[in-house]
Structure formats: C-alpha cells, structure tokens
Design a protein around this motif. Structure first.
Motif, short mmCIF file in Angstrom:
data_model
loop_
_atom_site.label_atom_id
_atom_site.label_comp_id
_atom_site.label_asym_id
_atom_site.label_seq_id
_atom_site.Cartn_x
_atom_site.Cartn_y
_atom_site.Cartn_z
N LEU A 108 0.82 -1.26 0.01
CA LEU A 108 0.25 0.12 0.11
C LEU A 108 0.86 1.22 -0.15
O LEU A 108 0.85 1.97 -0.68
N LYS A 109 1.73 1.35 0.90
CA LYS A 109 2.39 2.40 1.27
C LYS A 109 4.26 2.55 0.69
O LYS A 109 4.45 3.41 0.30
N THR A 110 4.35 1.48 1.12
CA THR A 110 5.76 1.23 0.91
C THR A 110 6.08 -0.09 0.42
O THR A 110 5.49 -1.39 1.17
N GLU A 117 6.54 -3.29 2.85
CA GLU A 117 5.53 -3.88 3.45
C GLU A 117 5.04 -5.39 2.57
O GLU A 117 4.61 -6.41 3.39
N LYS A 144 -3.32 -3.39 6.76
CA LYS A 144 -4.13 -2.10 6.31
C LYS A 144 -5.28 -2.14 5.45
O LYS A 144 -4.95 -3.27 4.54
N ALA A 161 -4.21 3.08 -1.55
CA ALA A 161 -2.74 3.21 -1.06
C ALA A 161 -2.53 4.73 -0.98
O ALA A 161 -1.45 5.34 -0.60
N GLU A 162 -3.06 5.65 -1.88
CA GLU A 162 -2.75 7.12 -2.09
C GLU A 162 -3.51 7.90 -1.11
O GLU A 162 -3.42 9.17 -0.96
N GLU A 202 -3.80 9.89 2.01
CA GLU A 202 -2.76 10.56 2.85
C GLU A 202 -2.89 10.11 4.32
O GLU A 202 -1.82 9.97 4.94
#
Length: 405
Positions: free
Chosen positions: A83-85, A88, A277, A400-401, A403
């Motif tokens: 999702l973010k990095t 993960e 998440k 994922a985007e 904030e």
C-alpha cells in the motif's frame, strides 16, 4: 545505490503487473526456478503455508501469521501488492524488511537480474524467500499473486495449502468460468500435502477434489464457524475464519504448538501484529470514514452489506478502479441513493476518471470527478452530515494514495 535508486532500478527494468497489467504476467516458473538456483535454493530452507484464492487470501495470510506470532513462532509473511511502501510485502513478526536489506539483495543478484530479466513479482518473491531463509524463520505465510499454478510463489513445498473463495477476477488470464479459475488456483495443491478449501462452492469443489485425489493430497473442507470479532472487522474476515482455523488445526496435527488463546489473540490483534491495512480501516469517527481495498464484485457486495449496517445516513462512495475490470456487475452492486465521487490513482493501469464517469453514466450512475483520491475525500467531507459515512474503495492503488492511511 540508495534505497530510492534501488526501487527505481527495479521499477525501470522489471515489468510490474500492478502497474502495467497482463504484459507483466509470466506464464511459467522458469525465471523463478533460475533465481532459486542462483540463490542456493532458499525456498527449501523454511517451512511455509501457501495461500491462493480470489477474495480473502490477504486477510487469511495476515490472520494466520498473527496467530503463529501469538504462539511464539518467528513468522515470515509475504503479500502483495503493497500500500504505502515496497517493504510492506516482506515482513517478519510484523516488521517490514529493512531498506538496507533490499539494497543489499538487489546489488548481490544484479548479475542474475541482467541475465534472467525476471518480472518485478519474480524478483520480490526471490527477495522474500532469500530473506526468510537467511533470517531462519520458523514458518512463512506465502500469498500467491495471480492464480496459483504458474504463480512465482509456487515453488515452495508447504506444510499446508489454503484456497479461499473463488470469484471472477483476472478472467483475461485465469479463465472465464469459476471452474477454470479454480483449476489455476488448484495449482498450489502439492503431492501428499494437505489442502484446506476455505469456501465450499458447487462450481469449484469438483475441481479441487479431482486435483487433490490425483496428488493424494488430503482435502479438508472448512466448516461453518460461529466466531464473531470483538471489535469492528470486515465481514469477509468472518467468512474466512473457517479456513483460517482449519489451517491452524492442520498445523497442530503436524506438531505445531498453537492453543485457542493464540487464535483469539492473533485474530483480534491482526492489524497491530502484522501491519494489515486497508481492510475496513476506520480513518475518522465523526463522520465515519472507512477505506477498504476490495476491488471485485464479490468482495464489494460483502463490503457494501456491512457498510449498510454502519451507515445511519447517506453513503458517500469514493470509487476508483483499473482498466481491466468488468464494471457493469460492480456498478450494479453499488448501494442505492449513494453519492458518488469518481477518482483515479497514479499508476498506468488506473482507469482515468473521465472514462470511469462515462461508464458510470452508461450504467445509470452519476458522480463527480476528481483526479486525486484526497481531493475526492476532502470534497465529500464538505458535504457530509454527522450520520453519513464516507467509503473509499475499488482499487488497492486508490486506497494506497490516501494521505491519512
């Protein structure tokens, strides 16, 4: 190389299904097997649980990992996409692989990358298996990417396999009927290795029984469960619980020391233990804002049913998707009288918001357009009443985007 240099190298050289779609899908295990030989067969150096399916494989993987962590086992977890990095995707006891380990791995196998030219997914699978072997995990929970039979993860010999719900997703690569899709997923069934079928479906069970019988693999049909979560959890986790428990019971019969309390603690604390998440994740309480990565019609129906029970007012639906989806059945599952906010993500596979809006109109659905999910959320927040609910869903990449995720 720095970490950003390393990721740029991977993204630039290697096809990535999540970004470009079918062009990145390699329909054989040749590259993965070559990488395994180059790395001295890391996939043979740790025990594992292998999971395939259309819906529920990610939550099942995280839940099984959380249970094993609660039981005191050093547990690896490989899932996709992130999702973010990027880090993960590869975890041990809930901790992401370090950026330095990613750099070291890529630098170490650069000659193999140059020679073999593997896909992005193939290289991340190799990275995960190498990491789990070097860190000497007790067990690793491995989620397939696409399908099962030809998935890059399908070189392991697990303690037990799990096949979750089968639905219509990636039909352009896996088949147009549930039976055809099931046969691809059944490719993770191994000779004499137990396989748990988490969801009993009349269209798919004959396929699983046939493959399991041919391979002398004990087939376990997960039964119904009366387990209910003590806190807000996705309904599809409850649906996956029979399969999760059946996997744990199979491991117990093989000598793994897991008790009822470990199951309860693991399931109830799966987010904290594994970093899960985007599964019915509450971002704000008043008004309630929920993000969920459901992205096919079966998953969305379950999600919308649950959200209907949580929403006392109007549902504000922020929705984005990718190009290769049959949107008509998804649109038909949308709750009536919702306010729609179309959006898109910043990946090449994303369906641009203007095209999404056109397809919406064709199917009788009107909505406002936003080029960014955070703009859509901000606009929805200006319109909500206290009892309304904002739901962001439709694509892993849209979620994922966010904030605030």
């Amino acid at each position: 190389m720095t970490y950003s240099d390393t990721l740029e190298y991977l993204y630039a050289r290697l096809p990535m299904y999540q970004r470009v779609g079918q062009a990145a899908y390699k329909k054989d295990l040749t590259n993965t097997n070559r990488l395994m030989r180059y790395l001295n067969e890391p996939h043979t150096k740790f025990k594992s649980v292998h999971i395939a399916g259309t819906n529920g494989k990610g939550t099942s993987a995280h839940s099984i990992a959380a249970i094993l962590q609660s039981a005191g086992y050093k547990t690896g977890l490989y899932t996709s996409p992130h999702l973010k990095t990027f880090t993960e995707r590869i975890r041990i006891d809930g901790d992401n692989i370090s950026e330095s380990k990613v750099i070291e791995f890529v630098e170490r196998i650069k000659p193999a990358i140059e020679e073999i030219e593997p896909s992005f997914f193939e290289i991340t699978v190799a990275m995960a298996f190498d990491y789990f072997a070097n860190e000497k995990v007790d067990i690793a929970i491995i989620e397939t990417g696409l399908g099962g039979r030809l998935d890059s993860t399908n070189v392991i010999k697990p303690e037990v396999s799990l096949i979750t719900n089968i639905g219509f997703d990636h039909t352009d690569m896996l088949g147009n009927t549930l039976a055809e899709i099931a046969r691809e997923k059944a490719g993770i069934i191994k000779d004499r290795i137990p396989v748990v079928i988490g969801t009993i479906q009349p269209e798919t069970m004959p396929v699983f029984k046939e493959v399991a019988s041919t391979l002398n693999a004990p087939l376990i049909e997960a039964g119904a469960s009366d387990w209910t979560p003590k806190s807000l959890a996705p309904n599809y986790l409850t649906k996956n619980y029979p399969g999760i428990v059946a996997v744990i019971e199979t491991l117990k019969k093989e000598g793994w020391q897991i008790h009822e309390k470990h199951i309860d603690v693991g399931i109830e604390n799966v987010n904290e233990l594994t970093g899960l998440k985007g599964r019915l994740q509450v971002l704000e309480e008043k008004p309630m804002i929920i993000a969920d990565v459901s992205h096919n019609v079966d998953g969305m129906k379950v999600l919308f049913d649950q959200v209907a029970g949580l929403c006392k007012g109007t549902l504000h639906l922020v929705f984005g998707t990718v190009k290769d989806k049959d949107l008509k059945p998804i649109f038909m599952s949308f709750p009536k009288m919702s306010k729609i906010y179309w959006t898109e993500s910043n990946v090449p596979r994303s369906l641009i918001v203007e095209e999404l809006a056109i397809q919406g109109v064709v199917n009788g659905i009107e909505g406002e357009c936003f080029k960014n999910v955070n703009q859509a959320i901000s606009h929805a927040k200006q319109k909500v009443q206290p009892d309304d609910l904002i739901l962001i869903t439709g694509s892993t990449f849209v979620v994922a985007e966010i904030e605030e995720l």
